[in-house]
Design a protein around this motif. Structure first.
Motif, PDB file in Angstrom:
ATOM      1  N   ALA A  21       0.817  -1.218   0.000  1.00 52.01           N
ATOM      2  CA  ALA A  21       0.000   0.000   0.000  1.00 52.01           C
ATOM      3  C   ALA A  21       0.847   1.263   0.000  1.00 52.01           C
ATOM      4  CB  ALA A  21      -0.940   0.001   1.202  1.00 52.01           C
ATOM      5  N   THR A  22       2.105   1.158   0.448  1.00 52.34           N
ATOM      6  CA  THR A  22       2.979   2.340   0.480  1.00 52.34           C
ATOM      7  C   THR A  22       3.782   2.503  -0.805  1.00 52.34           C
ATOM      8  OG1 THR A  22       4.819   1.116   1.484  1.00 52.34           O
ATOM      9  CG2 THR A  22       3.201   2.106   2.978  1.00 52.34           C
ATOM     10  N   GLN A  23       3.614   1.570  -1.744  1.00 56.84           N
ATOM     11  CA  GLN A  23       4.385   1.655  -2.989  1.00 56.84           C
ATOM     12  C   GLN A  23       3.910   2.840  -3.825  1.00 56.84           C
ATOM     13  OE1 GLN A  23       4.554  -1.986  -5.155  1.00 56.84           O
ATOM     14  NE2 GLN A  23       5.708  -1.137  -6.869  1.00 56.84           N
ATOM     15  N   ASP A  24       4.857   3.547  -4.378  1.00 57.47           N
ATOM     16  CA  ASP A  24       4.546   4.693  -5.229  1.00 57.47           C
ATOM     17  C   ASP A  24       3.861   4.209  -6.507  1.00 57.47           C
ATOM     18  OD1 ASP A  24       5.011   7.632  -5.964  1.00 57.47           O
ATOM     19  OD2 ASP A  24       5.901   6.560  -7.660  1.00 57.47           O
ATOM     20  N   ALA A  25       2.712   4.805  -6.816  1.00 56.75           N
ATOM     21  CA  ALA A  25       1.931   4.348  -7.960  1.00 56.75           C
ATOM     22  C   ALA A  25       2.687   4.526  -9.272  1.00 56.75           C
ATOM     23  CB  ALA A  25       0.596   5.094  -8.014  1.00 56.75           C
ATOM     24  N   ALA A  26       3.407   5.619  -9.421  1.00 61.06           N
ATOM     25  CA  ALA A  26       4.157   5.858 -10.652  1.00 61.06           C
ATOM     26  C   ALA A  26       5.243   4.807 -10.828  1.00 61.06           C
ATOM     27  CB  ALA A  26       4.762   7.262 -10.633  1.00 61.06           C
ATOM     28  N   GLU A  27       5.905   4.430  -9.728  1.00 54.69           N
ATOM     29  CA  GLU A  27       6.938   3.401  -9.809  1.00 54.69           C
ATOM     30  C   GLU A  27       6.337   2.046 -10.168  1.00 54.69           C
ATOM     31  OE1 GLU A  27      10.361   1.292  -9.878  1.00 54.69           O
ATOM     32  OE2 GLU A  27      10.048   3.465  -9.998  1.00 54.69           O
ATOM     33  N   PHE A  28       5.146   1.751  -9.639  1.00 53.54           N
ATOM     34  CA  PHE A  28       4.460   0.498  -9.977  1.00 53.54           C
ATOM     35  C   PHE A  28       4.122   0.462 -11.466  1.00 53.54           C
ATOM     36  CE2 PHE A  28       0.557  -1.968 -10.607  1.00 53.54           C
ATOM     37  CZ  PHE A  28       0.912  -3.185 -10.030  1.00 53.54           C
ATOM     38  N   LEU A  29       3.645   1.571 -12.000  1.00 57.64           N
ATOM     39  CA  LEU A  29       3.326   1.621 -13.425  1.00 57.64           C
ATOM     40  C   LEU A  29       4.576   1.459 -14.280  1.00 57.64           C
ATOM     41  CD1 LEU A  29       0.711   4.534 -13.451  1.00 57.64           C
ATOM     42  CD2 LEU A  29       0.257   2.109 -13.829  1.00 57.64           C
ATOM     43  N   ARG A  30       5.670   2.038 -13.815  1.00 53.94           N
ATOM     44  CA  ARG A  30       6.899   1.966 -14.600  1.00 53.94           C
ATOM     45  C   ARG A  30       7.530   0.565 -14.520  1.00 53.94           C
ATOM     46  NH1 ARG A  30       8.994   5.872 -12.468  1.00 53.94           N
ATOM     47  NH2 ARG A  30       8.627   7.464 -14.049  1.00 53.94           N
ATOM     48  N   SER A  31       7.691   0.051 -13.311  1.00 53.71           N
ATOM     49  CA  SER A  31       8.457  -1.190 -13.132  1.00 53.71           C
ATOM     50  C   SER A  31       7.634  -2.450 -13.387  1.00 53.71           C
ATOM     51  CB  SER A  31       9.039  -1.247 -11.715  1.00 53.71           C
ATOM     52  OG  SER A  31       7.999  -1.276 -10.746  1.00 53.71           O
ATOM     53  N   VAL A  32       6.350  -2.397 -13.082  1.00 58.41           N
ATOM     54  CA  VAL A  32       5.517  -3.599 -13.234  1.00 58.41           C
ATOM     55  C   VAL A  32       4.696  -3.551 -14.514  1.00 58.41           C
ATOM     56  CG1 VAL A  32       3.652  -4.977 -12.224  1.00 58.41           C
ATOM     57  CG2 VAL A  32       5.423  -4.005 -10.741  1.00 58.41           C
ATOM     58  N   VAL A  33       3.864  -2.525 -14.642  1.00 61.28           N
ATOM     59  CA  VAL A  33       2.948  -2.476 -15.786  1.00 61.28           C
ATOM     60  C   VAL A  33       3.705  -2.347 -17.099  1.00 61.28           C
ATOM     61  CG1 VAL A  33       1.105  -1.122 -16.862  1.00 61.28           C
ATOM     62  CG2 VAL A  33       1.035  -1.605 -14.399  1.00 61.28           C
ATOM     63  N   HIS A  34       4.710  -1.485 -17.135  1.00 62.46           N
ATOM     64  CA  HIS A  34       5.446  -1.267 -18.380  1.00 62.46           C
ATOM     65  C   HIS A  34       6.607  -2.248 -18.549  1.00 62.46           C
ATOM     66  CE1 HIS A  34       8.617   0.705 -20.856  1.00 62.46           C
ATOM     67  NE2 HIS A  34       7.591   0.895 -21.665  1.00 62.46           N
ATOM     68  N   ASP A  35       7.546  -2.254 -17.598  1.00 66.71           N
ATOM     69  CA  ASP A  35       8.771  -3.049 -17.768  1.00 66.71           C
ATOM     70  C   ASP A  35       8.509  -4.555 -17.688  1.00 66.71           C
ATOM     71  OD1 ASP A  35       9.990  -0.616 -17.919  1.00 66.71           O
ATOM     72  OD2 ASP A  35      10.976  -0.731 -15.961  1.00 66.71           O
ATOM     73  N   ARG A  36       7.680  -4.964 -16.749  1.00 68.50           N
ATOM     74  CA  ARG A  36       7.508  -6.398 -16.511  1.00 68.50           C
ATOM     75  C   ARG A  36       6.377  -7.002 -17.338  1.00 68.50           C
ATOM     76  NH1 ARG A  36       7.497  -7.322 -10.367  1.00 68.50           N
ATOM     77  NH2 ARG A  36       9.391  -6.083 -10.664  1.00 68.50           N
ATOM     78  N   LEU A  37       5.255  -6.293 -17.454  1.00 68.49           N
ATOM     79  CA  LEU A  37       4.085  -6.856 -18.146  1.00 68.49           C
ATOM     80  C   LEU A  37       3.963  -6.375 -19.589  1.00 68.49           C
ATOM     81  CD1 LEU A  37       1.446  -6.635 -15.269  1.00 68.49           C
ATOM     82  CD2 LEU A  37       2.959  -8.525 -15.878  1.00 68.49           C
ATOM     83  N   HIS A  38       4.798  -5.433 -19.998  1.00 70.18           N
ATOM     84  CA  HIS A  38       4.804  -4.942 -21.376  1.00 70.18           C
ATOM     85  C   HIS A  38       3.391  -4.550 -21.825  1.00 70.18           C
ATOM     86  CE1 HIS A  38       8.629  -7.589 -22.224  1.00 70.18           C
ATOM     87  NE2 HIS A  38       8.782  -6.749 -21.207  1.00 70.18           N
ATOM     88  N   ALA A  39       2.735  -3.743 -20.993  1.00 62.85           N
ATOM     89  CA  ALA A  39       1.353  -3.354 -21.286  1.00 62.85           C
ATOM     90  C   ALA A  39       1.293  -2.464 -22.517  1.00 62.85           C
ATOM     91  CB  ALA A  39       0.743  -2.627 -20.099  1.00 62.85           C
ATOM     92  N   ARG A  40       0.425  -2.823 -23.436  1.00 62.08           N
ATOM     93  CA  ARG A  40       0.146  -1.963 -24.587  1.00 62.08           C
ATOM     94  C   ARG A  40      -1.006  -1.021 -24.294  1.00 62.08           C
ATOM     95  NH1 ARG A  40       0.749  -6.224 -29.719  1.00 62.08           N
ATOM     96  NH2 ARG A  40       3.037  -6.373 -29.615  1.00 62.08           N
ATOM     97  N   GLU A  41      -1.970  -1.507 -23.511  1.00 61.15           N
ATOM     98  CA  GLU A  41      -3.121  -0.685 -23.128  1.00 61.15           C
ATOM     99  C   GLU A  41      -3.519  -1.046 -21.699  1.00 61.15           C
ATOM    100  OE1 GLU A  41      -6.294  -1.019 -25.957  1.00 61.15           O
ATOM    101  OE2 GLU A  41      -5.013  -0.528 -27.676  1.00 61.15           O
ATOM    102  N   VAL A  42      -3.980  -0.045 -20.935  1.00 62.04           N
ATOM    103  CA  VAL A  42      -4.414  -0.251 -19.556  1.00 62.04           C
ATOM    104  C   VAL A  42      -5.760   0.448 -19.365  1.00 62.04           C
ATOM    105  CG1 VAL A  42      -3.869   0.044 -17.112  1.00 62.04           C
ATOM    106  CG2 VAL A  42      -2.011  -0.297 -18.771  1.00 62.04           C
ATOM    107  N   TYR A  43      -6.696  -0.254 -18.718  1.00 66.58           N
ATOM    108  CA  TYR A  43      -8.037   0.295 -18.510  1.00 66.58           C
ATOM    109  C   TYR A  43      -8.400   0.217 -17.034  1.00 66.58           C
ATOM    110  CZ  TYR A  43      -8.405   0.075 -23.554  1.00 66.58           C
ATOM    111  OH  TYR A  43      -8.183   0.260 -24.886  1.00 66.58           O
TER     112      TYR A  43
END
Length: 317
Positions: free
Chosen positions: A98-120
């Motif tokens: 819960a204390t994780q920075d949302a921007a860092e989660f989007l960068r490291s997980v959503v983009h770098d790890r999951l290679h998201a093309r689209e997010v809803y």
């Protein structure tokens, strides 16, 4: 559907089109999000992915006000698959997460790890430290990282937004018909059949006594229900309550009488869906009066099942 616990598993499929949320109950609003993800994943040749959290964030952060969940995690995941989601990622929700920075989660997980093309996201959903991971941040980060982000419009019924909290309130009031419209399906519970006092056998209405896995059950009373037995939905009638005619138990029981069935279900896991409320729970003056009322309730339930629309609905449950 593939299921992963945590985001670091090397077998997670990429690239993804994904959504994030708890999605308790998977009501029509949640279903619209899932349909969007599945459709867009097909269009851009990516993997339709849902990230969900367990336990519910409020159960960790504000346990005194945490809502009882409409579904177990297993039920939630099973419904993801029905809607076409190809992989689900369950993130254990902790105070540390819960204390994780949302921007860092989007960068490291959503983009770098999951290679998201689209997010809803669903309307109003937010995650991360101080709930900073909202649609505004998502759109800003998408420009920086090169993926598309959008918010799925909410779904309304009678001009009001559908939500899990409203569904809980309707179930507490016994409004299972309205709940069915919000969910797009009848509300159901599942659980193990346990030994009861076998009183139903003595009056000609043997019941299956369900110990539910679900924490939310409709208001005490009698309902026309559909019960899944051997892969087939069967007509049934279900009482929820504390048996006030007899011992008035502290813990509510769920007792289901399945029409035209005499098998032994003890120990089985049974699924029951609530279709129509027949009456409130009552205390009767003895077993004969109770039996007479059960006969009336059964007649009303069978009459309900004779309606053409109900027969069609049962065929697709």
């Amino acid at each position: 559907m593939k299921i992963f616990h945590g985001t670091e598993n090397a077998n997670i499929l990429r690239p993804t089109v994904l959504t994030l949320g708890v999605f308790d109950g998977l009501h029509l609003g949640h279903q619209e999000i899932m349909k969007t993800v599945v459709r867009r994943a097909r269009d851009v040749r990516a993997v339709a992915t849902a990230i969900t959290f367990d336990p519910h964030p409020r159960a960790v952060l504000f346990p005194e006000s945490a809502p009882p969940l409409l579904q177990t995690l297993d039920q939630r995941l099973a419904n993801f698959e029905v809607l076409g989601i190809q992989q689900a990622i369950v993130i254990p929700f902790t105070r540390e997460f819960a204390t994780q920075d949302a921007a860092e989660f989007l960068r490291s997980v959503v983009h770098d790890r999951l290679h998201a093309r689209e997010v809803y996201l669903g309307k109003g959903f937010a995650f991360g430290k101080d709930r900073g991971g909202n649609i505004d941040l998502l759109r800003k980060m998408s420009e920086e990282l090169g993926f598309f982000a959008d918010e799925v419009p909410e779904v309304c019924l009678r001009g009001h937004r559908i939500s899990s909290s409203k569904i809980r309130k309707q179930l507490a009031a016994g409004h299972v018909n309205l709940t069915r419209r919000m969910l797009g399906r009848p509300y159901g519970v599942e659980g193990v059949i346990i030994r009861g006092n076998r009183r139903g056998h003595t009056i000609g209405f043997p019941t299956a006594n369900l110990k539910p896995h679900n924490r939310v059950v409709p208001k005490y009373g009698v309902y026309a229900t559909a019960t899944l037995v051997d892969g087939k939905w069967r007509r049934s009638i279900t009482n929820i309550g504390v048996r006030p005619t007899f011992e008035h138990e502290a813990e509510p029981s769920i007792e289901t009488y399945i029409f035209d069935f005499d098998g032994d279900l003890y120990g089985d896991v049974l699924r029951v869906r609530f279709l129509h409320r027949i009456r409130d729970e009552r205390k009767f003056n003895g077993i004969d009066e109770l039996k007479a009322q059960i006969e009336k309730d059964s007649a009303r339930a069978l009459n309900y099942f004779r309606h053409e629309g109900v027969r069609n609905m049962l065929e697709i449950l």
